[in-house]
Write a protein that holds these residues in place. Structure first.
Motif, PDB file in Angstrom:
ATOM      1  N   GLU A 158     -32.634 144.780 108.568  1.00 32.71           N
ATOM      2  CA  GLU A 158     -31.845 143.625 108.152  1.00 32.71           C
ATOM      3  C   GLU A 158     -30.704 144.081 107.253  1.00 32.71           C
ATOM      4  OE1 GLU A 158     -32.524 139.271 106.007  1.00 32.71           O
ATOM      5  OE2 GLU A 158     -34.215 140.638 106.257  1.00 32.71           O
ATOM      6  N   PRO A 159     -29.474 143.673 107.565  1.00 30.13           N
ATOM      7  CA  PRO A 159     -28.348 144.099 106.727  1.00 30.13           C
ATOM      8  C   PRO A 159     -28.324 143.355 105.396  1.00 30.13           C
ATOM      9  CG  PRO A 159     -27.571 142.651 108.467  1.00 30.13           C
ATOM     10  CD  PRO A 159     -29.045 142.869 108.698  1.00 30.13           C
ATOM     11  N   GLN A 160     -27.623 143.927 104.433  1.00 28.26           N
ATOM     12  CA  GLN A 160     -27.287 143.199 103.221  1.00 28.26           C
ATOM     13  C   GLN A 160     -26.151 142.269 103.638  1.00 28.26           C
ATOM     14  OE1 GLN A 160     -28.719 143.299 100.193  1.00 28.26           O
ATOM     15  NE2 GLN A 160     -30.232 144.758 100.945  1.00 28.26           N
ATOM     16  N   PHE A 161     -26.397 140.979 103.680  1.00 29.17           N
ATOM     17  CA  PHE A 161     -25.431 140.063 104.263  1.00 29.17           C
ATOM     18  C   PHE A 161     -24.136 139.969 103.465  1.00 29.17           C
ATOM     19  CE2 PHE A 161     -28.968 139.087 106.952  1.00 29.17           C
ATOM     20  CZ  PHE A 161     -28.356 138.835 108.179  1.00 29.17           C
ATOM     21  N   ASP A 162     -24.179 140.129 102.143  1.00 32.82           N
ATOM     22  CA  ASP A 162     -22.937 140.129 101.360  1.00 32.82           C
ATOM     23  C   ASP A 162     -22.045 141.294 101.787  1.00 32.82           C
ATOM     24  OD1 ASP A 162     -23.726 137.875  99.982  1.00 32.82           O
ATOM     25  OD2 ASP A 162     -24.426 138.971  98.217  1.00 32.82           O
ATOM     26  N   GLU A 163     -22.657 142.469 101.945  1.00 33.40           N
ATOM     27  CA  GLU A 163     -21.910 143.652 102.397  1.00 33.40           C
ATOM     28  C   GLU A 163     -21.372 143.445 103.810  1.00 33.40           C
ATOM     29  OE1 GLU A 163     -22.836 148.046 104.116  1.00 33.40           O
ATOM     30  OE2 GLU A 163     -24.132 147.383 102.481  1.00 33.40           O
ATOM     31  N   LEU A 164     -22.205 142.905 104.690  1.00 33.89           N
ATOM     32  CA  LEU A 164     -21.795 142.635 106.069  1.00 33.89           C
ATOM     33  C   LEU A 164     -20.609 141.667 106.088  1.00 33.89           C
ATOM     34  CD1 LEU A 164     -22.080 142.649 109.173  1.00 33.89           C
ATOM     35  CD2 LEU A 164     -23.880 140.924 108.909  1.00 33.89           C
ATOM     36  N   HIS A 165     -20.687 140.622 105.305  1.00 34.18           N
ATOM     37  CA  HIS A 165     -19.602 139.633 105.273  1.00 34.18           C
ATOM     38  C   HIS A 165     -18.308 140.251 104.749  1.00 34.18           C
ATOM     39  CE1 HIS A 165     -22.597 136.011 105.288  1.00 34.18           C
ATOM     40  NE2 HIS A 165     -22.671 136.751 106.380  1.00 34.18           N
ATOM     41  N   SER A 166     -18.406 141.116 103.760  1.00 38.98           N
ATOM     42  CA  SER A 166     -17.209 141.809 103.246  1.00 38.98           C
ATOM     43  C   SER A 166     -16.581 142.669 104.338  1.00 38.98           C
ATOM     44  CB  SER A 166     -17.550 142.672 102.030  1.00 38.98           C
ATOM     45  OG  SER A 166     -17.931 141.879 100.956  1.00 38.98           O
ATOM     46  N   LEU A 167     -17.431 143.399 105.064  1.00 37.40           N
ATOM     47  CA  LEU A 167     -16.945 144.241 106.161  1.00 37.40           C
ATOM     48  C   LEU A 167     -16.277 143.386 107.236  1.00 37.40           C
ATOM     49  CD1 LEU A 167     -16.721 146.951 107.690  1.00 37.40           C
ATOM     50  CD2 LEU A 167     -19.037 146.541 108.533  1.00 37.40           C
ATOM     51  N   LEU A 168     -16.891 142.271 107.584  1.00 36.93           N
ATOM     52  CA  LEU A 168     -16.309 141.392 108.611  1.00 36.93           C
ATOM     53  C   LEU A 168     -14.967 140.829 108.162  1.00 36.93           C
ATOM     54  CD1 LEU A 168     -19.489 139.490 109.861  1.00 36.93           C
ATOM     55  CD2 LEU A 168     -18.213 141.277 111.066  1.00 36.93           C
ATOM     56  N   LYS A 169     -14.858 140.401 106.923  1.00 37.71           N
ATOM     57  CA  LYS A 169     -13.584 139.881 106.401  1.00 37.71           C
ATOM     58  C   LYS A 169     -12.488 140.931 106.532  1.00 37.71           C
ATOM     59  CE  LYS A 169     -15.648 136.726 103.064  1.00 37.71           C
ATOM     60  NZ  LYS A 169     -16.007 136.520 101.665  1.00 37.71           N
ATOM     61  N   LYS A 170     -12.817 142.146 106.126  1.00 39.84           N
ATOM     62  CA  LYS A 170     -11.844 143.238 106.182  1.00 39.84           C
ATOM     63  C   LYS A 170     -11.450 143.547 107.628  1.00 39.84           C
ATOM     64  CE  LYS A 170     -11.252 148.055 104.778  1.00 39.84           C
ATOM     65  NZ  LYS A 170     -11.891 149.234 104.190  1.00 39.84           N
ATOM     66  N   ALA A 171     -12.447 143.622 108.513  1.00 43.18           N
ATOM     67  CA  ALA A 171     -12.189 143.954 109.913  1.00 43.18           C
ATOM     68  C   ALA A 171     -11.398 142.850 110.608  1.00 43.18           C
ATOM     69  CB  ALA A 171     -13.508 144.208 110.652  1.00 43.18           C
ATOM     70  N   LEU A 172     -11.709 141.607 110.317  1.00 44.22           N
ATOM     71  CA  LEU A 172     -11.010 140.492 110.938  1.00 44.22           C
ATOM     72  C   LEU A 172      -9.572 140.380 110.454  1.00 44.22           C
ATOM     73  CD1 LEU A 172     -13.973 137.993 110.886  1.00 44.22           C
ATOM     74  CD2 LEU A 172     -12.806 138.767 112.961  1.00 44.22           C
ATOM     75  N   ALA A 173      -9.322 140.784 109.215  1.00 41.10           N
ATOM     76  CA  ALA A 173      -7.965 140.729 108.632  1.00 41.10           C
ATOM     77  C   ALA A 173      -7.104 141.898 109.108  1.00 41.10           C
ATOM     78  CB  ALA A 173      -8.046 140.738 107.113  1.00 41.10           C
ATOM     79  N   ALA A 174      -7.733 142.967 109.595  1.00 39.34           N
ATOM     80  CA  ALA A 174      -6.987 144.152 110.036  1.00 39.34           C
ATOM     81  C   ALA A 174      -6.151 143.823 111.264  1.00 39.34           C
ATOM     82  CB  ALA A 174      -7.958 145.304 110.343  1.00 39.34           C
ATOM     83  N   GLY A 175      -5.007 144.479 111.353  1.00 37.09           N
ATOM     84  CA  GLY A 175      -4.091 144.256 112.488  1.00 37.09           C
ATOM     85  C   GLY A 175      -4.582 144.876 113.694  1.00 37.09           C
TER      86      GLY A 175
END
Length: 175
Positions: A158-175
């Motif tokens: 099971e992932p640490q969901f706060d960390e996962l959400h941070s990664l997703l925010k960064k990845a989704l914002a990337a060009g």
């Protein structure tokens, strides 16, 4: 001339050799960590019979979650996976839940329907998809794939969901 006499006659030799060795080690470390692993080229067959290839998901951030109905941690994390998908789908997140080959298809279908899973659910009845993703054997295992098709992170358990959400925010914002 022995090695010690060569060093004695050229005092700069030892530091130069050490510097070259250090640069080589740093270069190897950079190449190891800077190299990006591409997600494998696979085609998922969803429960409703649709084919979804990793190539068709290029340009999107994708989570691929290997799970099983018999896996207690998978069942425990699934509501948070649903919440994560709901939170980020409007920003372009795609999600494919891949049921392991040993999971009976009727169990997967029942679980998917009774929990109203909102994302794509695929069966890996041959085990080829798990094999392509590096012989996934432990569930849950989740991959986050960037828009360029590279694997950004692999979570085993099971992932640490706060960390996962941070990664997703960064990845989704990337060009």
């Amino acid at each position: 001339m022995t090695a010690s006499s060569a060093t004695a006659s050229r005092p700069w030799l030892k530091p130069a050799v050490a510097a070259v060795a250090l640069l080589g080690a740093l270069g190897l470390a950079y190449a190891t960590f800077a190299s990006k692993t591409q997600a494998p080229a696979v085609t998922f067959i969803t429960l409703d019979g649709h084919k979804v290839s990793t190539a068709s998901l290029h340009g999107k951030v994708v989570m691929v979650n290997f799970w099983a109905t018999s896996c207690a941690t998978c069942v425990k994390e699934m509501p948070q996976m649903v919440d994560t998908y709901q939170q980020f789908k409007g920003q372009g997140l795609e999600f494919v839940a891949v049921a392991m080959k040993y999971d009976p298809p009727n169990y997967v279908l029942n679980y998917t329907q009774t929990r109203q899973l909102p994302f794509k659910v695929a069966l890996d009845s041959s085990g080829e998809i798990a094999h392509a993703f590096g012989d996934v054997a432990l569930t849950p295992t989740t991959f986050v794939i960037g828009k360029d098709g590279t694997i950004l992170k692999r979570y085993v358990g099971e992932p640490q969901f706060d960390e996962l959400h941070s990664l997703l925010k960064k990845a989704l914002a990337a060009g």
